[in-house]
Design a protein around this motif. Structure first.
Motif, short mmCIF file in Angstrom:
data_model
loop_
_atom_site.label_atom_id
_atom_site.label_comp_id
_atom_site.label_asym_id
_atom_site.label_seq_id
_atom_site.Cartn_x
_atom_site.Cartn_y
_atom_site.Cartn_z
N THR A 1 4.21 -4.34 6.59
CA THR A 1 3.24 -3.56 5.60
C THR A 1 2.32 -4.74 4.88
N ASN A 2 2.79 -5.91 4.48
CA ASN A 2 1.95 -6.80 3.93
C ASN A 2 0.96 -7.38 4.73
N ALA B 1 -1.55 -4.57 4.89
CA ALA B 1 -2.35 -4.21 3.73
C ALA B 1 -3.72 -4.76 3.20
N LYS C 1 -2.80 -0.13 0.42
CA LYS C 1 -1.25 -0.53 0.64
C LYS C 1 -0.85 0.66 0.96
N ARG C 2 -0.95 2.05 0.28
CA ARG C 2 -0.28 3.35 0.41
C ARG C 2 -0.39 3.84 1.85
N ALA D 1 -0.89 1.60 4.49
CA ALA D 1 -0.21 0.80 5.21
C ALA D 1 1.42 1.18 5.23
N GLN D 2 1.84 1.36 4.07
CA GLN D 2 3.19 1.82 3.96
C GLN D 2 3.42 3.30 4.64
N GLU D 3 2.57 4.04 4.46
CA GLU D 3 3.03 5.46 5.36
C GLU D 3 2.77 5.22 6.77
N TRP D 4 1.73 4.24 7.17
CA TRP D 4 1.50 4.37 8.72
C TRP D 4 2.99 3.35 9.38
N VAL D 5 3.41 2.42 8.51
CA VAL D 5 4.35 1.67 9.07
C VAL D 5 5.72 2.60 8.95
N GLU D 6 6.01 3.47 7.75
CA GLU D 6 7.20 4.16 7.64
C GLU D 6 7.27 5.19 9.21
N ASN E 1 9.19 -1.51 9.32
CA ASN E 1 8.94 -2.38 8.34
C ASN E 1 9.59 -3.69 8.33
#
Length: 395
Positions: free
Chosen positions: A282-283, A286, A291-292, A294-299, A304
């Motif tokens: 995620t980092n 990002a 960041k939102r 990136a987080q959703e895509w990775v999840e 992650n």
């Protein structure tokens, strides 16, 4: 019985331009509209500031079964010609990205310009007037060719111009009147569908988009060889934003769209870079997307973990998915949200120089009712000015 040289049905961008040009030539012109408030589509365009042309307009910016049809009119009335009219009326304007020109103040400036030019050309504008029927008259020399039954009484004219638009945005008065007139006179239509329209997704993809509703991302959206690089916007129902609206005109139901979510980045190089090997995935992503996002895509699409843990094979697949996200829309938001209608009066039946029907002399079609649909960004207005000008020189 009121007799006119020219009757134009539809007081939108194309209809008003046609009326102005015909009136300047000394023609006795009547323009009718069924709406109580004129030019609503102009009024709401460009976020209320009217993207009134695009300085880069060419025939390549339009979809039509006859891709050469628009060339003649566009060459004879250019963005510079309309800009001269804007500046004549002292309207302040500015250029946004990609050659798009907007009013500094509001779209009302363009409406006022058109109505002022109509008054100057002695054009009569009547609204709200409903046209209940049109019929051809027996030809006797240079006499009237058409009779109209209207809420303003019976009318006749030598030239009849249909400028009633397409099916888009019915809440501001869009109807199929122009298509019905074409059918009545045996003028063929090409298939109709919404264009420049948000796309809806199946339940699984919709759930992903819903969590990101309001997030935008620069991308390249592609269908076959056609591609557009602009922002996409995630919505509760699917995808919107300029890139998606543009590609929607080329998308066909059941087909997939390819979306490059990081078109200006080689994300695989960043994923395998030594300095990122111990960072959470995620980092690493990002800096290039919210960041939102990136987080959703990775999840949903990856794990992650660190690039070092994932390994080169998985990293390659993650990069591939980001640069080539394949999505199959479930459908679109329909005419209620579509900016324009794709298809319409078949240009094979029209003169590209005058917009007159080749089979029904004296009958003209201009604007969105025709099978000429522009890209997003001022192109549809430029087509309205150009085809209206061409017809106005001929009626």
């Amino acid at each position: 019985m009121q007799s006119w040289d020219v009757i134009i049905i539809g007081a939108g961008a194309a209809g008003l331009m046609c009326a102005i040009e015909a009136g300047k030539r000394g023609r006795k012109v009547l323009i009718l509209d069924h709406a109580s408030k004129l030019c609503e589509k102009i009024r709401i365009s460009g976020g209320g500031r009217c993207n009134f042309t695009n300085i880069h307009t060419t025939a390549a910016d339009f979809l039509s079964n006859n891709r050469h049809f628009a060339k003649s009119a566009l060459a004879r009335y250019t963005p510079r010609d309309f800009l001269d009219l804007v500046e004549k009326h002292g309207i302040k304007w500015h250029e946004k990205t990609l050659g798009q020109l907007f009013c500094d103040n509001s779209a009302q400036d363009i409406i006022d310009l058109l109505l002022a030019e109509c008054r100057s050309a002695s054009v009569t504008v009547k609204n709200p007037v409903t046209v209940k029927g049109v019929r051809p008259l027996p030809q006797q020399g240079s006499g009237a060719k058409f009779s109209l039954e209207s809420s303003d009484g019976p009318l006749t004219c030598n030239s009849l111009v249909i400028a009633t638009g397409g099916l888009s945005i019915p809440k501001i008065g869009a109807t199929d009147f122009g298509h019905r007139i074409a059918k009545q006179f045996g003028v063929p239509l090409t298939p109709l569908r919404p264009a420049l329209v948000p796309l809806t997704l199946n339940e699984a993809d919709k759930e992903f988009c819903k969590t990101l509703s309001g997030v935008s991302q620069n991308c390249i959206a592609s269908v076959k060889k056609q591609k557009f690089q602009e922002n996409l916007l995630f919505t509760h129902r699917g995808l919107s934003g300029p890139a998606i609206l543009q590609i929607s005109s080329y998308w066909e139901p059941g087909k997939s769209i390819s979306i490059n979510l990081l078109p200006d980045q080689d994300i695989e190089a960043d994923l395998v870079a030594t300095e990122n090997s111990k960072k959470a995935l995620t980092n690493v992503l990002a800096p290039f997307m919210s960041k939102r996002f990136a987080q959703e895509w990775v999840e949903r699409k990856a794990e992650n973990r660190t690039p070092a843990d994932l390994g080169s094979k998985k990293l390659h697949k993650i990069a591939e998915d980001i640069h080539n996200w394949i999505i199959t829309p479930a459908g679109d938001e329909g005419y209620a949200k579509a900016e324009v209608t794709l298809g319409g009066v078949d240009t094979k039946d029209l003169s590209s120089a005058t917009m007159e029907s080749k089979t029904k002399p004296g009958l003209f079609f201009i604007g969105e009712v025709m099978d000429v649909t522009g890209h997003l960004g001022g192109f549809n207005f430029q087509w309205a000015w150009a085809c209206g000008h061409a017809a106005g020189q001929a009626v």
